[in-house]
Scaffold this motif. Structure first.
Motif, mmCIF file in Angstrom:
data_model
loop_
_atom_site.group_PDB
_atom_site.id
_atom_site.type_symbol
_atom_site.label_atom_id
_atom_site.label_comp_id
_atom_site.label_asym_id
_atom_site.label_seq_id
_atom_site.Cartn_x
_atom_site.Cartn_y
_atom_site.Cartn_z
ATOM 1 N N SER A 10 60.299 52.022 68.714
ATOM 2 C CA SER A 10 61.309 51.171 69.139
ATOM 3 C C SER A 10 60.538 49.979 70.005
ATOM 4 C CB SER A 10 62.060 51.933 70.527
ATOM 5 O OG SER A 10 62.765 52.860 69.838
ATOM 6 N N ILE A 11 59.411 49.920 70.468
ATOM 7 C CA ILE A 11 58.528 49.083 71.117
ATOM 8 C C ILE A 11 58.114 48.049 69.887
ATOM 9 C CG2 ILE A 11 56.294 48.483 72.110
ATOM 10 C CD1 ILE A 11 56.530 50.817 73.747
ATOM 11 N N ALA A 12 57.779 48.639 68.860
ATOM 12 C CA ALA A 12 57.359 47.926 67.823
ATOM 13 C C ALA A 12 58.443 46.931 67.168
ATOM 14 C CB ALA A 12 56.522 48.710 66.590
ATOM 15 N N GLN A 13 59.513 47.463 66.944
ATOM 16 C CA GLN A 13 60.718 46.964 66.397
ATOM 17 C C GLN A 13 61.046 45.851 67.351
ATOM 18 O OE1 GLN A 13 63.684 49.716 65.346
ATOM 19 N NE2 GLN A 13 62.331 51.094 64.239
ATOM 20 N N GLU A 14 61.186 46.170 68.561
ATOM 21 C CA GLU A 14 61.649 45.141 69.491
ATOM 22 C C GLU A 14 60.700 43.946 69.582
ATOM 23 O OE1 GLU A 14 64.636 43.830 71.724
ATOM 24 O OE2 GLU A 14 64.601 45.613 70.937
ATOM 25 N N GLU A 19 63.012 40.641 76.209
ATOM 26 C CA GLU A 19 61.680 40.935 77.185
ATOM 27 C C GLU A 19 62.176 42.033 77.998
ATOM 28 O OE1 GLU A 19 59.853 38.570 81.050
ATOM 29 O OE2 GLU A 19 60.970 37.340 79.566
ATOM 30 N N LEU A 20 63.444 41.978 78.477
ATOM 31 C CA LEU A 20 63.965 43.189 79.362
ATOM 32 C C LEU A 20 63.763 44.348 78.795
ATOM 33 C CD1 LEU A 20 65.476 43.984 81.801
ATOM 34 C CD2 LEU A 20 67.519 43.615 80.878
ATOM 35 N N MET A 21 64.238 44.218 77.478
ATOM 36 C CA MET A 21 64.305 45.709 76.515
ATOM 37 C C MET A 21 62.645 46.114 76.499
ATOM 38 S SD MET A 21 65.568 48.278 74.932
ATOM 39 C CE MET A 21 67.494 47.718 74.575
ATOM 40 N N LEU A 22 61.851 45.295 76.181
ATOM 41 C CA LEU A 22 60.657 45.774 76.193
ATOM 42 C C LEU A 22 60.008 46.269 77.315
ATOM 43 C CD1 LEU A 22 58.788 42.924 73.875
ATOM 44 C CD2 LEU A 22 58.935 45.314 73.394
ATOM 45 N N GLN A 23 60.257 45.697 78.437
ATOM 46 C CA GLN A 23 59.811 46.026 79.760
ATOM 47 C C GLN A 23 60.329 47.395 79.946
ATOM 48 O OE1 GLN A 23 60.143 43.280 83.138
ATOM 49 N NE2 GLN A 23 59.017 41.704 82.283
ATOM 50 N N SER A 24 61.636 47.545 79.554
ATOM 51 C CA SER A 24 62.211 48.846 79.724
ATOM 52 C C SER A 24 61.664 49.951 78.970
ATOM 53 C CB SER A 24 63.646 49.120 79.463
ATOM 54 O OG SER A 24 64.432 48.000 80.227
#
Length: 289
Positions: A140-144, A153-158
């Motif tokens: 999920s981190i790689a895709q985002e 940015e918010l999704m990556l931080q989450s």
């Protein structure tokens, strides 16, 4: 892995690069293979001045060295590499996994929300039964990271926060386990000294004490060295020597009687033991007191 002198260890933004940070983000995400295959599957010792890295080996084999500690990984594992830690890696060509590089401002921002900062010390955590969860999280981190979606940015931080919580929990588990091992070690050492106090005159082998404690002789020796600064045999001899000195100073026993009271089969053996330990014969020691 060859250890380079500290002064010769290069400092990189990312391995093999000295250019400025390649992205406006405070993080960088790539597969292990993406960079390591360009370097013949070996990342030589180096360090990052302002980056923390999380290296996730999903499959394949790896040799991970951080600050001189080497982990040979053959199962899914997550390696924490704090800023300024000298580290180097070797990978098999079939390795699968991700490397997440986090700039210190981001680490400090997210870590402030956790009671115990999880990225302050090097550690290698086997993933075991939680591989599916970490696989999903890193995917999920790689895709985002690679997409430019609204709220990126918010999704990556989450997602990274969730990862830090996972690492933090494993760090606490490791700390508790280390504390339990230390506590058991102290208990074993105390048990040894209690038994030594009543049995030192019997000249029992280390294996006897270890068996009474339910541990191996090698383990007992290691505990004595780590917690008391002496081997088990040195502790036995020191206790015998202490009693010998007390008897020579505070009693009227002859040297032969002292030797016999301490379990020595021959007075000559006692005299050799005493002189080897103190540099004096029992007679000379007594005369100087």
């Amino acid at each position: 892995m060859h250890k380079a002198p500290a002064s010769a260890v290069p400092v990189f933004k990312l391995y093999g690069e000295t250019a400025v940070w390649p992205t406006p983000d405070l993080l960088h995400c790539e597969s292990i293979a993406e960079r390591s295959h360009r370097h013949d599957w070996e990342i030589k010792p180096h360090r990052h001045s302002d980056l923390v890295q999380l290296l996730y080996v999903q499959s394949g084999t790896a040799e991970l060295e951080v600050e001189g500690v080497v982990h040979r990984v053959q199962q899914a594992s997550l390696q924490v590499v704090p800023a300024l830690s000298v580290h180097g890696f070797r990978f098999s060509q079939d390795v699968q996994g991700q490397v997440l590089s986090l700039a210190l401002p981001l680490v400090e921002q997210l870590g402030a929300l956790l009671e115990h900062p999880p990225l302050a010390r090097p550690a290698c955590y086997p993933v075991a039964g939680q591989q599916r969860y970490l696989d999903t999280l890193f995917d999920s981190i790689a895709q985002e990271y690679s997409a430019q979606q609204p709220g990126r940015e918010l999704m990556l931080q989450s997602l990274i926060s969730a990862l830090l919580v996972w690492v933090g929990r494993r760090s606490l588990d490791l700390t508790r386990a280390e504390t339990q091992v230390q506590d058991r070690g102290r208990e074993h050492l105390q048990g040894f000294t209690r038994r030594l106090e009543t049995q030192f005159r019997e000249h029992l082998p280390i294996e006897h004490y270890a068996a009474e404690l339910g541990i191996s002789a090698a383990h007992l020796n290691a505990l004595c060295r780590r917690l008391a600064g002496q081997s088990a045999l040195q502790m036995i001899n020191q206790r015998l020597l202490l009693e010998a000195k007390r008897s020579l100073v505070y009693t009227a026993m002859t040297i032969n009687q002292v030797a016999d009271s301490l379990g020595f089969s021959e007075p000559a053996y006692f005299s050799r033991f005493f002189k080897r330990s103190t540099g004096q014969s029992p007679k000379d020691f007594r005369l100087q007191r």
